[in-house]
Design a protein around this motif. Structure first.
Motif, PDB file in Angstrom:
ATOM      1  N   GLU A 458       1.012  -3.327   0.030  1.00 57.38           N
ATOM      2  CA  GLU A 458       1.138  -4.850  -0.030  1.00 57.38           C
ATOM      3  C   GLU A 458       0.132  -5.473  -1.111  1.00 57.38           C
ATOM      4  N   ASN A 459      -1.014  -4.923  -0.977  1.00 56.17           N
ATOM      5  CA  ASN A 459      -1.975  -5.012  -2.093  1.00 56.17           C
ATOM      6  C   ASN A 459      -1.474  -5.050  -3.375  1.00 56.17           C
ATOM      7  N   ALA A 460      -1.000  -3.820  -3.710  1.00 55.28           N
ATOM      8  CA  ALA A 460      -0.494  -3.543  -5.098  1.00 55.28           C
ATOM      9  C   ALA A 460       0.623  -4.260  -5.450  1.00 55.28           C
ATOM     10  N   ALA A 461       1.409  -4.766  -4.502  1.00 55.77           N
ATOM     11  CA  ALA A 461       2.820  -5.708  -4.760  1.00 55.77           C
ATOM     12  C   ALA A 461       2.414  -6.969  -5.085  1.00 55.77           C
ATOM     13  N   THR A 462       1.170  -7.483  -4.210  1.00 56.02           N
ATOM     14  CA  THR A 462       0.813  -8.827  -4.460  1.00 56.02           C
ATOM     15  C   THR A 462       0.172  -9.243  -5.737  1.00 56.02           C
ATOM     16  N   HIS A 463      -1.066  -8.282  -6.003  1.00 59.37           N
ATOM     17  CA  HIS A 463      -1.751  -8.490  -7.096  1.00 59.37           C
ATOM     18  C   HIS A 463      -1.446  -7.888  -8.235  1.00 59.37           C
ATOM     19  N   HIS A 464      -0.585  -8.495  -9.172  1.00 59.41           N
ATOM     20  CA  HIS A 464       0.125  -7.987 -10.356  1.00 59.41           C
ATOM     21  C   HIS A 464       0.016  -8.975 -11.715  1.00 59.41           C
ATOM     22  N   HIS A 465       0.142  -8.626 -12.788  1.00 63.62           N
ATOM     23  CA  HIS A 465       0.346  -9.638 -13.960  1.00 63.62           C
ATOM     24  C   HIS A 465       1.556 -10.518 -13.656  1.00 63.62           C
ATOM     25  N   PRO A 466       1.711 -11.915 -13.966  1.00 66.10           N
ATOM     26  CA  PRO A 466       2.721 -12.720 -13.586  1.00 66.10           C
ATOM     27  C   PRO A 466       3.886 -12.462 -14.376  1.00 66.10           C
ATOM     28  N   ASP A 467       3.495 -11.835 -15.710  1.00 68.32           N
ATOM     29  CA  ASP A 467       4.665 -11.601 -16.599  1.00 68.32           C
ATOM     30  C   ASP A 467       5.429 -10.223 -16.556  1.00 68.32           C
ATOM     31  N   GLN A 468       4.944  -9.518 -15.615  1.00 70.65           N
ATOM     32  CA  GLN A 468       5.595  -8.110 -15.442  1.00 70.65           C
ATOM     33  C   GLN A 468       5.913  -7.640 -14.082  1.00 70.65           C
ATOM     34  N   ALA A 469       6.804  -7.025 -13.622  1.00 67.40           N
ATOM     35  CA  ALA A 469       6.824  -6.450 -12.257  1.00 67.40           C
ATOM     36  C   ALA A 469       5.988  -5.220 -12.108  1.00 67.40           C
ATOM     37  N   PRO A 470       5.420  -5.269 -10.937  1.00 74.05           N
ATOM     38  CA  PRO A 470       4.436  -4.254 -10.376  1.00 74.05           C
ATOM     39  C   PRO A 470       5.003  -2.711 -10.444  1.00 74.05           C
ATOM     40  N   LEU A 471       4.229  -2.056 -10.916  1.00 74.51           N
ATOM     41  CA  LEU A 471       4.709  -0.629 -10.671  1.00 74.51           C
ATOM     42  C   LEU A 471       3.592   0.113  -9.591  1.00 74.51           C
ATOM     43  N   ILE A 472       3.911   0.771  -8.708  1.00 72.78           N
ATOM     44  CA  ILE A 472       3.095   1.386  -7.670  1.00 72.78           C
ATOM     45  C   ILE A 472       3.355   2.556  -7.886  1.00 72.78           C
ATOM     46  N   GLU A 473       2.194   3.631  -7.959  1.00 77.67           N
ATOM     47  CA  GLU A 473       2.231   5.002  -8.065  1.00 77.67           C
ATOM     48  C   GLU A 473       1.536   5.641  -6.799  1.00 77.67           C
ATOM     49  N   VAL A 474       2.419   6.399  -5.838  1.00 78.21           N
ATOM     50  CA  VAL A 474       1.628   7.110  -4.798  1.00 78.21           C
ATOM     51  C   VAL A 474       1.609   8.363  -4.932  1.00 78.21           C
ATOM     52  N   ALA A 531     -12.919   6.726  10.199  1.00 78.30           N
ATOM     53  CA  ALA A 531     -12.872   6.987  11.736  1.00 78.30           C
ATOM     54  C   ALA A 531     -12.136   8.233  11.920  1.00 78.30           C
ATOM     55  N   ALA A 532     -11.283   8.853  10.820  1.00 80.31           N
ATOM     56  CA  ALA A 532     -10.449  10.111  10.866  1.00 80.31           C
ATOM     57  C   ALA A 532     -11.204  10.975   9.968  1.00 80.31           C
ATOM     58  N   GLY A 533     -12.545  10.711   9.699  1.00 75.62           N
ATOM     59  CA  GLY A 533     -13.527  11.766   9.069  1.00 75.62           C
ATOM     60  C   GLY A 533     -13.447  12.011   7.569  1.00 75.62           C
ATOM     61  N   GLY A 534     -12.868  10.636   6.895  1.00 74.28           N
ATOM     62  CA  GLY A 534     -12.722  10.657   5.368  1.00 74.28           C
ATOM     63  C   GLY A 534     -13.598   9.785   4.785  1.00 74.28           C
ATOM     64  N   ARG A 535     -13.073   9.406   3.396  1.00 72.48           N
ATOM     65  CA  ARG A 535     -13.979   8.227   2.819  1.00 72.48           C
ATOM     66  C   ARG A 535     -12.740   7.672   1.878  1.00 72.48           C
ATOM     67  N   VAL A 536     -13.085   6.412   1.484  1.00 69.41           N
ATOM     68  CA  VAL A 536     -12.011   5.725   0.458  1.00 69.41           C
ATOM     69  C   VAL A 536     -13.048   5.211  -0.620  1.00 69.41           C
ATOM     70  N   TRP A 537     -12.212   5.049  -1.512  1.00 62.93           N
ATOM     71  CA  TRP A 537     -13.142   4.358  -2.931  1.00 62.93           C
ATOM     72  C   TRP A 537     -12.040   3.941  -3.954  1.00 62.93           C
ATOM     73  N   ILE A 538     -12.555   3.017  -4.982  1.00 62.50           N
ATOM     74  CA  ILE A 538     -11.624   2.665  -5.807  1.00 62.50           C
ATOM     75  C   ILE A 538     -11.974   3.011  -7.272  1.00 62.50           C
ATOM     76  N   GLU A 539     -11.112   3.265  -8.092  1.00 62.00           N
ATOM     77  CA  GLU A 539     -11.257   3.570  -9.469  1.00 62.00           C
ATOM     78  C   GLU A 539     -10.206   2.729 -10.211  1.00 62.00           C
ATOM     79  N   SER A 540     -10.075   2.923 -11.628  1.00 57.69           N
ATOM     80  CA  SER A 540      -9.353   2.240 -12.341  1.00 57.69           C
ATOM     81  C   SER A 540      -7.953   3.246 -12.445  1.00 57.69           C
ATOM     82  N   SER A 541      -7.094   2.596 -12.660  1.00 60.32           N
ATOM     83  CA  SER A 541      -5.665   3.306 -12.658  1.00 60.32           C
ATOM     84  C   SER A 541      -5.624   3.628 -14.311  1.00 60.32           C
ATOM     85  N   ALA A 542      -4.562   4.568 -14.714  1.00 61.72           N
ATOM     86  CA  ALA A 542      -4.176   4.826 -15.952  1.00 61.72           C
ATOM     87  C   ALA A 542      -3.625   3.605 -16.957  1.00 61.72           C
ATOM     88  N   SER A 543      -3.287   2.807 -16.045  1.00 55.68           N
ATOM     89  CA  SER A 543      -2.594   1.590 -16.807  1.00 55.68           C
ATOM     90  C   SER A 543      -3.625   0.258 -16.743  1.00 55.68           C
TER      91      SER A 543
END
Length: 557
Positions: A458-474, A531-543
């Motif tokens: 939802e975050n990836a689909a919401t926050h995108h450039h207004p002049d191009q459709a969002p591309l989400i990679e999982v 809570a599941a014993g993991g961790r989360v962080w943010i990096e820059s994507s290739a685009s």
């Protein structure tokens, strides 16, 4: 005076004495072990040097023998046309190592020599001549060091018999080798003070020696206790007066392959003792220092034992107070969580009524979209909608802490399929494209993994450039027992200085841009992952957009 009182005062001194005994037993054992290790290292070093000297000497003699054998064949094929000096000039090894090269005739006189000859030189009485007068054994003879009558220098004679076509004695081919060429290696390696190297024959005569500044060969060691040992085994260790300094030496010897020679590399026995003396001093100092510390520690323990009972009583009282405080805090936390959850649940109904009656009022009044009243009612509806979403996310955020830990893996592929179905309207409205790779299973509650993917998509689909459709990679990969999941977008990205801040509850980087969001999505993801014993962080994507990565275990602990 109780039994406990007596035991406390006897136990600590006795325990200190036991520790003191163990300390010195350990130090003595370590000292002996270090001494044995130093001795083994000392002998191994001598053995390696003896192998080096044997290889060095063998290569010199073998190289000269090959040249002598070649010249012998040339001479026997054509005695009258044989040019000794021309052959020597063509052989770098002869020019570099030999004192002289010559041929002794069958009558014992020197026929040809690379050294200047004054008159006729008789060598028929030399051992390296007489040894060949009998039957030809086909071997190279290595003589004792002799003072050359033609060269005037001390040298070792390397000789082979010359034969006439009928096999009879024709003379001797001689190469004179300076002992210094063998012992020059003494200057190239650091053997230590008072070290010695010796090359000796089976007759007990030293062919070459170097002991300090002493380079004089020719001494006999046949009467030494260790002489017979040199020939009983291929290599080994000997002790005795090897050098001429009169000191007791310990040396490593090695027999030379193909030749009746052996090499010895030795150092004074005092050198071996000096190597360990420093470590022995350190061990002794350690023992004394440790003993002082143990005695001081025993005295301190004895003093502290008097305070032990009162201290334990105070600790027990403090422990009871801490347990009571902890139980009270846990009760307050449960009450707060329960109150927050009930509050969020009961606020849903008035918010729903607010939205319904605002829409109904707008319809009853027949207001157009441009009327001020209609716009005001629209703000009411939007606020109620956001408040409802906020309450829903708060309930979900609080529920995460109450879930039991998962022990079985979630099917990540199926979870992503469910998440995409749930987010279908959001993706369609944004015109987003989703690309995916195969995802491994991970240890987490399946519903909570759906919540993670939904929040990130939802975050990836919401926050995108207004002049191009969002591309989400999982995508995902395995790394050291963890599954590393990645959800990246083609949006404007998140500056590095805000990548920790966005995980705070209700934190939104650009609340004024009008885009939907409660500020709980990423904090919810972090809480579920941790809570599941993991961790989360943010990096820059290739685009250039944002790439949220989270790691989850793939095996249950």
């Amino acid at each position: 005076m109780t039994l406990t009182w007596i035991a406390q005062r006897l136990f600590i001194p006795l325990f200190g004495m036991v520790l003191l005994a163990l300390l010195w037993l350990t130090i003595v054992a370590q000292d002996r072990r270090a001494e044995a290790l130093n001795t083994a290292t000392f002998l191994l070093e001598l053995t390696n040097y003896s192998r080096l000297l044997e290889s060095h000497t063998h290569s010199i003699i073998r190289g000269l023998d090959q040249v002598v054998t070649h010249m012998k064949a040339e001479y026997e094929d054509n005695p009258t046309g044989f040019d000794l000096k021309a052959m020597v000039a063509r052989s770098p090894i002869l020019a570099g190592l030999s004192v002289q090269v010559g041929i002794i005739g069958s009558d014992g006189f020197l026929m040809i020599s690379t050294a200047p000859i004054s008159g006729r030189v008789y060598l028929g009485d030399r051992e390296h001549f007489t040894i060949h007068q009998g039957q030809d054994d086909g071997r190279l003879f290595v003589s004792k060091p002799v003072l050359g009558r033609a060269s005037g220098k001390w040298s070792i004679q390397l000789t082979r018999r010359l034969n006439k076509p009928d096999g009879s004695f024709a003379g001797v081919m001689v190469v004179s080798l300076s002992p210094d060429y063998i012992t020059d290696i003494y200057r190239q390696i650091d053997l230590g003070r008072d070290a010695a190297i010796v090359v000796v024959g089976r007759d007990g005569i030293q062919r070459a020696r170097a002991a300090g500044d002493d380079r004089t060969p020719g001494q006999s060691i046949i009467d030494t206790p260790y002489f017979t040992k040199l020939w009983d085994q291929r290599e080994g260790v000997v002790e005795g007066a090897i050098a001429s300094d009169g000191m007791a030496h310990i040396g490593a010897f090695r027999q030379m392959a193909d030749f009746p020679l052996a090499v010895i590399v030795s150092r004074p026995q005092t050198a071996m003792a000096e190597i360990h003396a420093h470590e022995h001093t350190l061990f002794l100092a350690t023992g004394i220092g440790g003993s002082v510390l143990l005695l001081a520690g025993s005295a301190l323990l004895l003093m502290l034992a008097l305070r032990q009972q009162s201290t334990e009583a105070n600790l027990r009282q403090r422990e009871r107070e801490l347990i009571a405080a902890r139980n009270d805090l846990e009760r307050r936390n449960r009450d707060m969580e329960q109150f927050t959850e009930v509050l969020a649940h009961h606020l849903q109904e008035p918010v729903r009524l607010q939205m319904a009656f605002a829409a109904r009022l707008q319809k009853m009044l027949g207001l157009s979209a441009n009327d001020e009243a209609s716009k005001a009612l629209g703000h009411v509806v939007n606020g109620a909608t956001r408040l409802r979403a906020l309450l829903r996310d708060v309930q979900l955020y609080l529920a995460v802490g109450m879930l039991p830990p998962a022990h079985s893996p979630a099917d990540s592929e199926m979870v992503l399929d469910s998440s995409l179905v749930r987010m279908n309207q959001v993706l369609a409205a944004a015109g987003a494209e989703v690309r995916r790779t195969r995802l491994p299973p991970a240890i987490i509650d399946q519903n909570r993994l759906v919540d993670i993917f939904c929040a990130l998509i939802e975050n990836a689909a919401t926050h995108h450039h207004p002049d191009q459709a969002p591309l989400i990679e999982v995508s995902a990969r395995l790394d050291d027992g963890m599954a590393i999941f990645s959800v990246s977008d083609s949006g404007p990205g998140i500056p590095e200085e805000f990548r920790e801040r966005v995980f705070r509850v209700f934190e939104r980087l650009n609340p004024e841009n009008g885009k939907a969001g409660t500020g709980i999505g990423l904090p919810l993801v972090k809480k579920i992952v941790e809570a599941a014993g993991g961790r989360v962080w943010i990096e820059s994507s290739a685009s250039g957009g944002a790439c949220v990565r989270f790691a989850l275990p793939v095996r249950s602990e």
